[in-house]
Design a protein around this motif. Structure first.
Motif, mmCIF file in Angstrom:
data_model
loop_
_atom_site.group_PDB
_atom_site.id
_atom_site.type_symbol
_atom_site.label_atom_id
_atom_site.label_comp_id
_atom_site.label_asym_id
_atom_site.label_seq_id
_atom_site.Cartn_x
_atom_site.Cartn_y
_atom_site.Cartn_z
ATOM 1 N N ALA A 11 0.720 -2.204 10.961
ATOM 2 C CA ALA A 11 -0.047 -3.051 11.880
ATOM 3 C C ALA A 11 0.645 -4.382 12.155
ATOM 4 O O ALA A 11 0.644 -4.870 13.287
ATOM 5 N N GLY A 12 1.249 -4.963 11.145
ATOM 6 C CA GLY A 12 1.847 -6.284 11.324
ATOM 7 C C GLY A 12 3.349 -6.307 11.488
ATOM 8 O O GLY A 12 3.909 -7.297 11.981
ATOM 9 N N HIS A 13 4.029 -5.218 11.089
ATOM 10 C CA HIS A 13 5.495 -5.242 11.050
ATOM 11 C C HIS A 13 6.158 -4.069 11.770
ATOM 12 O O HIS A 13 7.383 -4.060 11.892
ATOM 13 N N GLY A 14 5.377 -3.077 12.203
ATOM 14 C CA GLY A 14 5.931 -2.007 13.005
ATOM 15 C C GLY A 14 6.494 -0.835 12.219
ATOM 16 O O GLY A 14 6.509 -0.820 10.984
ATOM 17 N N LEU A 15 6.996 0.127 12.978
ATOM 18 C CA LEU A 15 7.431 1.391 12.390
ATOM 19 C C LEU A 15 8.696 1.248 11.552
ATOM 20 O O LEU A 15 8.814 1.888 10.498
ATOM 21 N N THR A 16 9.635 0.426 11.985
ATOM 22 C CA THR A 16 10.900 0.297 11.251
ATOM 23 C C THR A 16 10.655 -0.202 9.831
ATOM 24 O O THR A 16 11.199 0.334 8.854
ATOM 25 N N GLU A 17 9.828 -1.249 9.701
ATOM 26 C CA GLU A 17 9.513 -1.776 8.372
ATOM 27 C C GLU A 17 8.715 -0.761 7.567
ATOM 28 O O GLU A 17 8.903 -0.631 6.346
ATOM 29 N N THR A 18 7.830 -0.047 8.234
ATOM 30 C CA THR A 18 7.056 0.992 7.555
ATOM 31 C C THR A 18 7.973 2.037 6.936
ATOM 32 O O THR A 18 7.822 2.402 5.762
ATOM 33 N N ILE A 19 8.935 2.509 7.700
ATOM 34 C CA ILE A 19 9.872 3.519 7.199
ATOM 35 C C ILE A 19 10.705 2.973 6.047
ATOM 36 O O ILE A 19 10.915 3.657 5.030
ATOM 37 N N ALA A 20 11.167 1.728 6.176
ATOM 38 C CA ALA A 20 11.984 1.128 5.112
ATOM 39 C C ALA A 20 11.203 1.049 3.811
ATOM 40 O O ALA A 20 11.739 1.349 2.726
ATOM 41 N N ARG A 21 9.938 0.659 3.900
ATOM 42 C CA ARG A 21 9.112 0.562 2.697
ATOM 43 C C ARG A 21 8.838 1.954 2.107
ATOM 44 O O ARG A 21 8.924 2.140 0.891
ATOM 45 N N LEU A 22 8.501 2.901 2.948
ATOM 46 C CA LEU A 22 8.209 4.236 2.441
ATOM 47 C C LEU A 22 9.429 4.851 1.760
ATOM 48 O O LEU A 22 9.297 5.525 0.735
ATOM 49 N N ARG A 23 10.611 4.614 2.311
ATOM 50 C CA ARG A 23 11.832 5.115 1.676
ATOM 51 C C ARG A 23 11.997 4.493 0.290
ATOM 52 O O ARG A 23 12.331 5.186 -0.688
ATOM 53 N N GLN A 24 11.760 3.192 0.185
ATOM 54 C CA GLN A 24 11.900 2.509 -1.102
ATOM 55 C C GLN A 24 10.882 3.040 -2.110
ATOM 56 O O GLN A 24 11.186 3.232 -3.292
ATOM 57 N N TYR A 25 9.674 3.317 -1.643
ATOM 58 C CA TYR A 25 8.626 3.800 -2.542
ATOM 59 C C TYR A 25 8.909 5.237 -2.995
ATOM 60 O O TYR A 25 8.656 5.587 -4.157
ATOM 61 N N ALA A 26 9.436 6.053 -2.089
ATOM 62 C CA ALA A 26 9.794 7.417 -2.478
ATOM 63 C C ALA A 26 10.913 7.398 -3.513
ATOM 64 O O ALA A 26 10.888 8.156 -4.492
ATOM 65 N N GLU A 27 11.881 6.518 -3.316
ATOM 66 C CA GLU A 27 12.968 6.401 -4.282
ATOM 67 C C GLU A 27 12.485 5.877 -5.630
ATOM 68 O O GLU A 27 13.092 6.164 -6.673
ATOM 69 N N ALA A 28 11.367 5.135 -5.633
ATOM 70 C CA ALA A 28 10.805 4.605 -6.876
ATOM 71 C C ALA A 28 10.035 5.658 -7.661
ATOM 72 O O ALA A 28 9.676 5.416 -8.817
ATOM 73 N N GLY A 29 9.759 6.816 -7.037
ATOM 74 C CA GLY A 29 9.105 7.886 -7.778
ATOM 75 C C GLY A 29 7.830 8.433 -7.182
ATOM 76 O O GLY A 29 7.167 9.270 -7.813
#
Length: 290
Positions: free
Chosen positions: A157-175
């Motif tokens: 909502a506040g940062h868009g799809l690119t930031e969403t994808i970057a965060r989700l990738r980091q969270y998936a890599e975290a486990g």
């Protein structure tokens, strides 16, 4: 209950719809309808237990206590529960996960909002630093591996799809076992997430709080990597509507006869009255009174 049944749903190539339940009766109804997984929403617990909105009034301990009353009625159907932000730092997130596991919960979803969180469809949400959110996920994956872990971000909502994808990738890599892009409804954007995170299951929210959404088939969702679709408050809203009609009819007409209701025999069957009476008759001698 381990996470195996929930992880099995995430591993399938089809979509599983998970309705919200909030007490043993609704849990039993969901099982009777044939659902293979159900969801426990913080918003539902806040409303039913406290009469309050989804603005951080409910803690994980209350979610766990509520979940423990649902597990017997679910008869092995996995329960996915809302864990908000984990209720603090990684230490508190682990404590929350352990409480959920003890209650019989199969998996949780953890979000990256600032604490106290806001309902996912409200304006003004803020997200914490992605590294701190990832640390909570890593801690849960390390110390509560018997829970399926779904990482949610509210960044869209506040940062868009690119930031969403970057965060989700980091969270998936975290486990994280799966990712939950709150607010992303467009099939094209979901497909973009799927391409960016191949092999990572996606969970989406179909709460009525989000208003009208694009008409998307299950096949389209599955092709975009979606494996679970949550319906957190659909049954609660339906029950509230039915109850309001019954109360109004009684107030205005002195009877609820005109309102469609479950037969009393259906209710007693749902809560196991016949089985309880049979057990009582088997063990209590006739004429004996405690």
């Amino acid at each position: 209950m381990t996470a195996s049944a929930l992880r099995a749903l995430l591993a399938q190539k089809t979509v599983t719809h998970m309705p919200g339940v909030y007490d043993p009766v609704t849990a039993a109804l969901a099982v009777a309808a044939g659902h293979r997984g159900v969801h426990l929403s913080g918003a539902a617990v806040a409303a039913v237990a406290l009469g309050r909105p989804d603005l951080g009034y409910v803690h994980g301990t209350q979610i766990a206590e509520r979940a423990a009353t649902l597990i017997p009625a679910l008869t092995g159907v996995p329960l996915l529960a809302d864990a908000d932000t984990g209720y603090g730092n990684p230490l508190h997130a682990v404590w929350t996960g352990l409480a959920y596991a003890r209650a019989g919960i199969s998996g949780l979803h953890l979000e990256d909002q600032v604490n106290p969180k806001r309902c996912g469809h409200l304006a003004g949400k803020e997200v914490i630093d992605a590294s701190l959110a990832a640390a909570k996920i890593s801690a849960l994956a390390d110390h509560v591996p018997h829970l399926a872990l779904i990482a949610r971000t509210d960044a869209y909502a506040g940062h868009g799809l690119t930031e969403t994808i970057a965060r989700l990738r980091q969270y998936a890599e975290a486990g994280a076992d799966a990712v939950f892009p709150e607010g992303v409804d467009d099939p094209g954007e979901l497909a973009a997430i799927h391409r960016a995170l191949p092999g990572v299951p996606i969970v989406v929210n179909r709460s009525e709080a989000g208003g009208e959404r694009p008409a998307v088939t299950d096949d389209e969702l599955a092709a975009a990597g979606v494996r679970l679709v949550l319906h957190p408050v659909a049954a609660l809203l339906a029950a509230m509507r039915a109850a309001s009609l019954a109360y109004r009819a009684i107030a205005e007409e002195g009877t609820a006869a005109a309102v469609e209701r479950m037969p009393w025999s259906g209710f007693t069957a749902l809560v196991g009255q016949d089985e309880a009476l049979h057990l009582d008759a088997h063990y209590v001698p006739r004429g004996a009174h405690p």
